[in-house]
Design a protein around this motif. Structure first.
Motif, PDB file in Angstrom:
ATOM      1  N   ALA A   5      -6.598 -26.439  24.952  1.00 27.56           N
ATOM      2  CA  ALA A   5      -6.231 -25.035  24.718  1.00 27.56           C
ATOM      3  C   ALA A   5      -4.817 -24.706  25.200  1.00 27.56           C
ATOM      4  O   ALA A   5      -4.625 -23.848  26.055  1.00 27.56           O
ATOM      5  CB  ALA A   5      -7.251 -24.115  25.371  1.00 27.56           C
ATOM      6  N   PRO A   6      -3.802 -25.361  24.630  1.00 31.33           N
ATOM      7  CA  PRO A   6      -2.431 -25.052  25.044  1.00 31.33           C
ATOM      8  C   PRO A   6      -1.997 -23.690  24.520  1.00 31.33           C
ATOM      9  O   PRO A   6      -2.602 -23.146  23.595  1.00 31.33           O
ATOM     10  CB  PRO A   6      -1.614 -26.169  24.375  1.00 31.33           C
ATOM     11  N   ASP A   7      -0.939 -23.172  25.130  1.00 31.89           N
ATOM     12  CA  ASP A   7      -0.336 -21.927  24.640  1.00 31.89           C
ATOM     13  C   ASP A   7       0.604 -22.223  23.473  1.00 31.89           C
ATOM     14  O   ASP A   7       0.730 -21.427  22.543  1.00 31.89           O
ATOM     15  CB  ASP A   7       0.466 -21.247  25.762  1.00 31.89           C
ATOM     16  N   VAL A   8       1.286 -23.373  23.566  1.00 38.36           N
ATOM     17  CA  VAL A   8       2.305 -23.745  22.581  1.00 38.36           C
ATOM     18  C   VAL A   8       2.136 -25.218  22.225  1.00 38.36           C
ATOM     19  O   VAL A   8       1.869 -26.048  23.093  1.00 38.36           O
ATOM     20  CB  VAL A   8       3.737 -23.522  23.143  1.00 38.36           C
ATOM     21  N   MET A  23       1.613 -19.789  33.959  1.00 37.98           N
ATOM     22  CA  MET A  23       2.161 -21.068  33.556  1.00 37.98           C
ATOM     23  C   MET A  23       1.931 -21.254  32.055  1.00 37.98           C
ATOM     24  O   MET A  23       0.820 -21.068  31.564  1.00 37.98           O
ATOM     25  CB  MET A  23       1.483 -22.181  34.356  1.00 37.98           C
ATOM     26  N   ILE A  24       2.966 -21.634  31.331  1.00 39.42           N
ATOM     27  CA  ILE A  24       2.887 -21.876  29.891  1.00 39.42           C
ATOM     28  C   ILE A  24       2.482 -23.330  29.670  1.00 39.42           C
ATOM     29  O   ILE A  24       3.181 -24.240  30.106  1.00 39.42           O
ATOM     30  CB  ILE A  24       4.245 -21.597  29.210  1.00 39.42           C
ATOM     31  N   LYS A  25       1.352 -23.517  28.989  1.00 41.64           N
ATOM     32  CA  LYS A  25       0.864 -24.869  28.706  1.00 41.64           C
ATOM     33  C   LYS A  25       1.385 -25.317  27.343  1.00 41.64           C
ATOM     34  O   LYS A  25       1.118 -24.674  26.331  1.00 41.64           O
ATOM     35  CB  LYS A  25      -0.664 -24.900  28.722  1.00 41.64           C
ATOM     36  N   VAL A  26       2.134 -26.433  27.355  1.00 40.24           N
ATOM     37  CA  VAL A  26       2.734 -26.954  26.128  1.00 40.24           C
ATOM     38  C   VAL A  26       2.152 -28.329  25.820  1.00 40.24           C
ATOM     39  O   VAL A  26       2.068 -29.184  26.705  1.00 40.24           O
ATOM     40  CB  VAL A  26       4.270 -27.049  26.256  1.00 40.24           C
ATOM     41  N   LEU A  27       1.773 -28.527  24.575  1.00 42.52           N
ATOM     42  CA  LEU A  27       1.261 -29.802  24.109  1.00 42.52           C
ATOM     43  C   LEU A  27       2.282 -30.385  23.129  1.00 42.52           C
ATOM     44  O   LEU A  27       2.809 -29.665  22.282  1.00 42.52           O
ATOM     45  CB  LEU A  27      -0.084 -29.587  23.413  1.00 42.52           C
ATOM     46  N   LEU A  28       2.567 -31.675  23.256  1.00 39.36           N
ATOM     47  CA  LEU A  28       3.565 -32.335  22.416  1.00 39.36           C
ATOM     48  C   LEU A  28       2.885 -33.289  21.443  1.00 39.36           C
ATOM     49  O   LEU A  28       2.023 -34.076  21.846  1.00 39.36           O
ATOM     50  CB  LEU A  28       4.543 -33.133  23.281  1.00 39.36           C
ATOM     51  N   ILE A  29       3.297 -33.214  20.174  1.00 38.17           N
ATOM     52  CA  ILE A  29       2.807 -34.151  19.164  1.00 38.17           C
ATOM     53  C   ILE A  29       4.023 -34.700  18.434  1.00 38.17           C
ATOM     54  O   ILE A  29       4.669 -33.988  17.657  1.00 38.17           O
ATOM     55  CB  ILE A  29       1.845 -33.487  18.160  1.00 38.17           C
ATOM     56  N   ASP A  30       4.351 -35.951  18.718  1.00 42.08           N
ATOM     57  CA  ASP A  30       5.507 -36.612  18.093  1.00 42.08           C
ATOM     58  C   ASP A  30       5.296 -38.116  18.196  1.00 42.08           C
ATOM     59  O   ASP A  30       4.850 -38.602  19.228  1.00 42.08           O
ATOM     60  CB  ASP A  30       6.803 -36.203  18.790  1.00 42.08           C
ATOM     61  N   ASP A  31       5.634 -38.826  17.141  1.00 40.80           N
ATOM     62  CA  ASP A  31       5.405 -40.272  17.151  1.00 40.80           C
ATOM     63  C   ASP A  31       6.618 -41.081  17.592  1.00 40.80           C
ATOM     64  O   ASP A  31       6.590 -42.304  17.551  1.00 40.80           O
ATOM     65  CB  ASP A  31       4.919 -40.754  15.776  1.00 40.80           C
ATOM     66  N   HIS A  32       7.658 -40.416  18.054  1.00 42.55           N
ATOM     67  CA  HIS A  32       8.845 -41.115  18.541  1.00 42.55           C
ATOM     68  C   HIS A  32       8.893 -41.025  20.070  1.00 42.55           C
ATOM     69  O   HIS A  32       9.106 -39.934  20.620  1.00 42.55           O
ATOM     70  CB  HIS A  32      10.116 -40.517  17.942  1.00 42.55           C
ATOM     71  N   PRO A  33       8.693 -42.147  20.764  1.00 36.03           N
ATOM     72  CA  PRO A  33       8.644 -42.123  22.230  1.00 36.03           C
ATOM     73  C   PRO A  33       9.885 -41.519  22.880  1.00 36.03           C
ATOM     74  O   PRO A  33       9.776 -40.789  23.865  1.00 36.03           O
ATOM     75  CB  PRO A  33       8.488 -43.600  22.612  1.00 36.03           C
ATOM     76  N   ILE A  34      11.052 -41.778  22.327  1.00 33.61           N
ATOM     77  CA  ILE A  34      12.265 -41.254  22.957  1.00 33.61           C
ATOM     78  C   ILE A  34      12.353 -39.734  22.826  1.00 33.61           C
ATOM     79  O   ILE A  34      12.805 -39.042  23.734  1.00 33.61           O
ATOM     80  CB  ILE A  34      13.533 -41.952  22.425  1.00 33.61           C
ATOM     81  N   VAL A  35      11.870 -39.208  21.702  1.00 30.97           N
ATOM     82  CA  VAL A  35      11.833 -37.750  21.523  1.00 30.97           C
ATOM     83  C   VAL A  35      10.842 -37.154  22.508  1.00 30.97           C
ATOM     84  O   VAL A  35      11.121 -36.145  23.165  1.00 30.97           O
ATOM     85  CB  VAL A  35      11.475 -37.381  20.070  1.00 30.97           C
ATOM     86  N   MET A  36       9.694 -37.790  22.631  1.00 25.21           N
ATOM     87  CA  MET A  36       8.665 -37.319  23.559  1.00 25.21           C
ATOM     88  C   MET A  36       9.195 -37.286  24.998  1.00 25.21           C
ATOM     89  O   MET A  36       8.991 -36.306  25.716  1.00 25.21           O
ATOM     90  CB  MET A  36       7.434 -38.229  23.463  1.00 25.21           C
ATOM     91  N   GLU A  37       9.878 -38.349  25.400  1.00 22.86           N
ATOM     92  CA  GLU A  37      10.441 -38.397  26.756  1.00 22.86           C
ATOM     93  C   GLU A  37      11.483 -37.303  26.959  1.00 22.86           C
ATOM     94  O   GLU A  37      11.532 -36.666  28.008  1.00 22.86           O
ATOM     95  CB  GLU A  37      11.049 -39.773  27.039  1.00 22.86           C
ATOM     96  N   GLY A  38      12.322 -37.102  25.956  1.00 22.56           N
ATOM     97  CA  GLY A  38      13.331 -36.050  26.047  1.00 22.56           C
ATOM     98  C   GLY A  38      12.712 -34.673  26.175  1.00 22.56           C
ATOM     99  O   GLY A  38      13.166 -33.845  26.976  1.00 22.56           O
TER     100      GLY A  38
END
Length: 165
Positions: free
Chosen positions: A47-50, A1-16
């Protein structure tokens, strides 16, 4: 399983992004953060992969954040997400340690391709970014401008309106 972490300050981008990634059988979103500081701590803890990283965050820019991540984690794959389509910005982000650069107006498949390419050790540029990087222009900036292109447009409009130029 690829673990992805998201860093973005725009909620709509994050949801997308969460919606796009949830459709992938081999991908799981391990966390979503809206500041560089919180994201940096999460990279350490989870410790995400991406890491999918917006380069314009309220507390730090993506270039500085990439450099900080690289100081203690050389293996995590970082894919920058941005609205900036200027060659110096793209090159500086890649030179700071990012494994890919995807414009926010790219199709979702490009983000999936970026993740897969980065995990293979490749540098990924979305189609539009590849075109931008391949076109060297005379008099091109070599450093990231201190103001954005939009800020410059506004300043020129203001100066023109008041007869300053």
């Amino acid at each position: 399983m690829i673990k992805v972490l998201l860093i973005d300050d725009h909620p709509i981008v994050m949801e997308g992004l969460k919606n796009l990634l949830s459709r992938q059988e081999d991908v799981t979103v391990t966390g979503c953060f809206d500041t560089g500081k919180a994201g940096l701590q999460a990279i350490e803890d989870l410790a995400p992969d991406v890491v999918l990283l917006d380069i314009n965050l309220p507390d730090i820019n993506g270039i500085d954040l990439c450099q900080q991540v690289r100081k203690y984690d050389k293996d995590v794959r970082i894919i920058a997400l941005s609205v900036h389509n200027e060659r110096p910005v793209i090159k500086n982000v890649l030179n700071s340690g990012a494994n890919g650069y995807v414009l926010k107006n790219a199709v979702g498949d490009e983000i999936i391709m970026a993740i897969n390419a980065a995990l293979k050790g490749e540098i990924y540029l979305c189609r539009a970014s590849r075109n931008i990087v391949s076109q060297v222009q005379e008099g091109e900036l070599t450093e990231i401008p201190k103001i954005t292109r939009r800020e410059k447009e506004i300043m020129i409009k203001f100066a023109t309106q008041f007869g300053l130029i």
